[in-house]
Design an enzyme around this catalytic site. Structure first.
Site, PDB file in Angstrom:
ATOM      1  N   HIS A 217       0.868  -1.216  -0.119  1.00 16.55           N
ATOM      2  CA  HIS A 217       0.020   0.059  -0.038  1.00 16.55           C
ATOM      3  C   HIS A 217       0.794   1.217  -0.012  1.00 16.55           C
ATOM      4  CE1 HIS A 217      -2.348  -3.157   2.050  1.00 16.55           C
ATOM      5  NE2 HIS A 217      -3.156  -2.822   1.503  1.00 16.55           N
ATOM      6  N   GLY A 402     -12.602   7.776   4.710  1.00 20.92           N
ATOM      7  CA  GLY A 402     -13.146   6.503   5.438  1.00 20.92           C
ATOM      8  C   GLY A 402     -14.332   6.656   6.428  1.00 20.92           C
ATOM      9  N   THR A 442      -9.157   0.429   9.824  1.00 17.16           N
ATOM     10  CA  THR A 442      -9.147   0.616  11.269  1.00 17.16           C
ATOM     11  C   THR A 442     -10.102   1.419  11.881  1.00 17.16           C
ATOM     12  OG1 THR A 442      -6.706   0.158  11.046  1.00 17.16           O
ATOM     13  CG2 THR A 442      -7.506   0.815  13.219  1.00 17.16           C
ATOM     14  N   ARG A 541      -0.323   2.444  10.799  1.00 13.43           N
ATOM     15  CA  ARG A 541       0.600   2.776   9.612  1.00 13.43           C
ATOM     16  C   ARG A 541       1.343   3.901   9.736  1.00 13.43           C
ATOM     17  NH1 ARG A 541      -3.336   2.069   4.270  1.00 13.43           N
ATOM     18  NH2 ARG A 541      -3.793  -0.162   4.454  1.00 13.43           N
ATOM     19  N   ALA A 555      -5.258  11.997  13.788  1.00 13.05           N
ATOM     20  CA  ALA A 555      -6.644  12.123  13.243  1.00 13.05           C
ATOM     21  C   ALA A 555      -7.692  11.375  13.866  1.00 13.05           C
ATOM     22  CB  ALA A 555      -6.409  11.836  11.665  1.00 13.05           C
TER      23      ALA A 555
END
Length: 583
Positions: A217, A402, A442, A541, A555
């Site tokens: 990714h 998301g 997630t 990540r 975030a």
């Protein structure tokens, strides 16, 4: 780039539909993914694999006799939800239990872990294995943090072969663990991929350079270096893999290994064969015997220009499992099975499960809770772009997108549940499943845990008061830390959720009305979110780019604080008008 698509948001759905149509003799579609369209042995273990779409032939292409019994597939590069995984697992279940196998990514770990608990609660024995073959993603002393990449195939194959011969669930899990422990992968990328409809690639690499160890990714690798010859690249790949030989291998010289040279999308088969020519020579010079090498595409990343080399160190058990016959759409070995087609299935994407009965008081409360879901959805949608900007500092920048997908789905599902007469708890649980389903990743899993836990605690019988809501938040926090493995100080949503929970419980112990208690605790949440700017991420990540995030808040922590405040405003309005959910 991705040339062929209709609407980008429909890409994954249409891809699965087309794949099933083209491979109907091997697979059939069920809600959440695909399962074998042929009969499996009754009473045997079912191996269900999965992850995000965009990596074909992982995961759907590995479903078939001798390999996976089913594959749960999320949206592009996003983990499937627990609901999708459970749906596929139920359809694949042969009566011997289910093994869930997936790459070791935070969203997958959360969703598959939740699915395991749900399946066990339904009476289906279930185990999980997170695959950790990518040596560039963590040091040898932290193998449990490594990603799962092309080595997925080795673990899937070993588990499925053990299931095919009639092993118990515990034995199938042991076979999968053996394969995982003896499998190592290293990758390299030359350029990034473009998702359908995207204007820019997911990541870029300087012209003439290659990113050694980069993830599928775009996760950071070991280093960037000039692109050399195939022979030079072979030396780099083999040398790194041989520095990480499993401790269970007695000696390298004379060892027998399986090998997978995997193209990630744009590197052509002819190039892979040129590279394999050098890899085979390098291994032979070290006295290593290669057994049944595989060269081709097994885990891709759209049009990403890159490749990976996997070595798995064989013993008699693992070699027998690897050599067992298999017949799937993308991977075949040995003679074809004489399988029988399954009868036509009755699964439907539109099946609606009945809702638990709810009291009149709880249904009244549900109206106000649906209003709170509306309020938090509007807040997230309004701030989605800024949340993405914050996430892009050290992550992949998709948090806002998301979250927006999740809240839109949760809002719609909450409204539908309300129309069906749902109580307070059911509205939240329905919203939880929809959020996790559509958001993926997630954050989708975490918010699925939060809303589902709160819904279970509130139930469908009584009006919630401050003590009950505080207890629900405490349990939600416990659930997030249990499934997500995050701790205070890791720079995650937990760094807001835990202090908010503690503050709300303090307010409840003083007898404060819910609206006032929540509003005061929201101050703590907002302060805690700001304080994450001084932290360094330790999981997820963002961890490989930890220092880059210094000075920027997390975030997920920011979005949680915004949601808490939005719910607080809604509670204050309801309290002023005598709303029963806000006393």
């Amino acid at each position: 780039m991705t040339w062929l698509f209709n609407h980008p948001s429909d890409f994954a759905k249409e891809m699965v539909s087309g794949f099933v149509s083209a491979n109907a003799a091997i697979v059939r579609q069920v809600p959440g993914g695909v399962v074998r369209s042929t009969c499996s042995k009754p009473g045997t273990v079912a191996v269900v694999v999965g992850g995000g779409s965009g990596h074909y032939p992982a995961f759907a292409g590995l479903v078939g006799q001798g390999l996976a019994h089913g594959a749960a597939m999320g949206n592009l590069f996003a983990s499937p939800s627990a609901q999708q995984i459970c749906s596929v697992a139920r359809a694949a279940n042969n009566g011997g239990g289910v093994l869930l196998a997936f790459g070791n990514y935070a969203g997958d770990v959360l969703h598959f872990g939740l699915a395991r608990e749900r399946l066990i609660a339904e009476g289906i024995p279930c185990e999980v294995i997170a695959i950790t073959d990518d040596i560039s993603s963590a040091v040898a002393d932290e193998e449990e943090k490594r990603r799962g990449v092309a080595g997925d195939l080795v673990v899937f194959k070993a588990a499925a072969a053990a299931a095919e011969r009639g092993d118990s669930l515990e034995q199938v899990l042991a076979a999968a663990r053996l394969a995982n422990q003896r499998t190592r992968t290293i990758g390299v990328a030359f350029s990034g991929c473009k998702l359908p409809g995207a204007g820019q690639p997911l990541f870029t690499i300087p012209e003439g350079q290659m990113a050694f160890g980069m993830g599928i990714h775009g996760e950071p690798g070991i280093s960037e270096m000039p692109i050399g010859t195939a022979s030079e690249l072979s030396h780099h790949l083999v040398e790194h893999l041989l520095r990480d030989v499993p401790s269970s291998v007695p000696q390298v010289k004379g060892a027998r290994v399986g090998a997978i040279l995997n193209g990630l999308g744009s590197v052509k088969y002819e190039e892979l064969f040129v590279l394999w020519h050098s890899v085979a020579e390098d291994l032979a010079q070290r006295g290593i015997e290669v057994v049944d090498p595989q060269v081709g595409e097994f885990v891709t990343s759209f049009d990403m220009a890159g490749l990976s080399l996997t070595l798995f160190w064989l013993n008699d058990e693992l070699e027998g499992l690897w050599q067992a016959p298999v017949y799937s759409s993308a991977f075949r070995k040995g003679s074809r099975f004489n399988e029988e087609p399954l009868p036509a299935g009755q699964e439907s994407e539109n099946q609606v499960a009945p809702l638990p009965k709810a009291s009149a008081e709880s249904r009244q409360c549900a109206v106000r809770i649906a209003g709170m879901v509306d309020a938090l959805a509007e807040t997230v949608i309004e701030n989605a772009e800024e949340l993405g900007r914050i996430d892009a500092v050290a992550g992949d920048g998709d948090h806002g997108i998301g979250m927006e997908r999740g809240v839109r789905a949760a809002r719609e599902q909450a409204r539908q549940a309300l129309e069906r007469g749902a109580g307070a708890g059911s509205v939240l649980q329905q919203a939880a499943d929809a959020w996790a389903d559509k958001a993926g990743g997630t954050s989708g899993a975490i918010w699925g845990v939060i809303l589902n836990t709160i819904g279970i605690t509130l139930g469908n019988e009584r009006q919630p008061d401050t003590l009950v809501v505080a207890q629900a938040i405490t349990r939600a926090c416990d659930g997030v830390m249990h499934f997500g493995k995050a701790k205070p100080g890791d720079k995650t949503l937990v760094d807001v959720l835990l202090p908010f929970s503690e503050a709300l419980n303090q307010q409840a112990s003083r007898g404060q009305p819910l609206a006032e208690a929540w509003w005061n605790a929201a101050d703590v949440a907002e302060r805690s979110a700001r304080e994450t700017a001084d932290m360094v991420p330790k999981i997820g990540r963002a961890r490989p780019l930890a220092e880059r995030s210094k000075g920027t808040p997390d975030a997920g922590a920011v979005s949680l604080a915004q949601i808490i405040r939005a719910v607080g405003r809604c509670m204050n309005r309801e309290s002023e008008t005598g709303g029963m959910a806000c006393h």
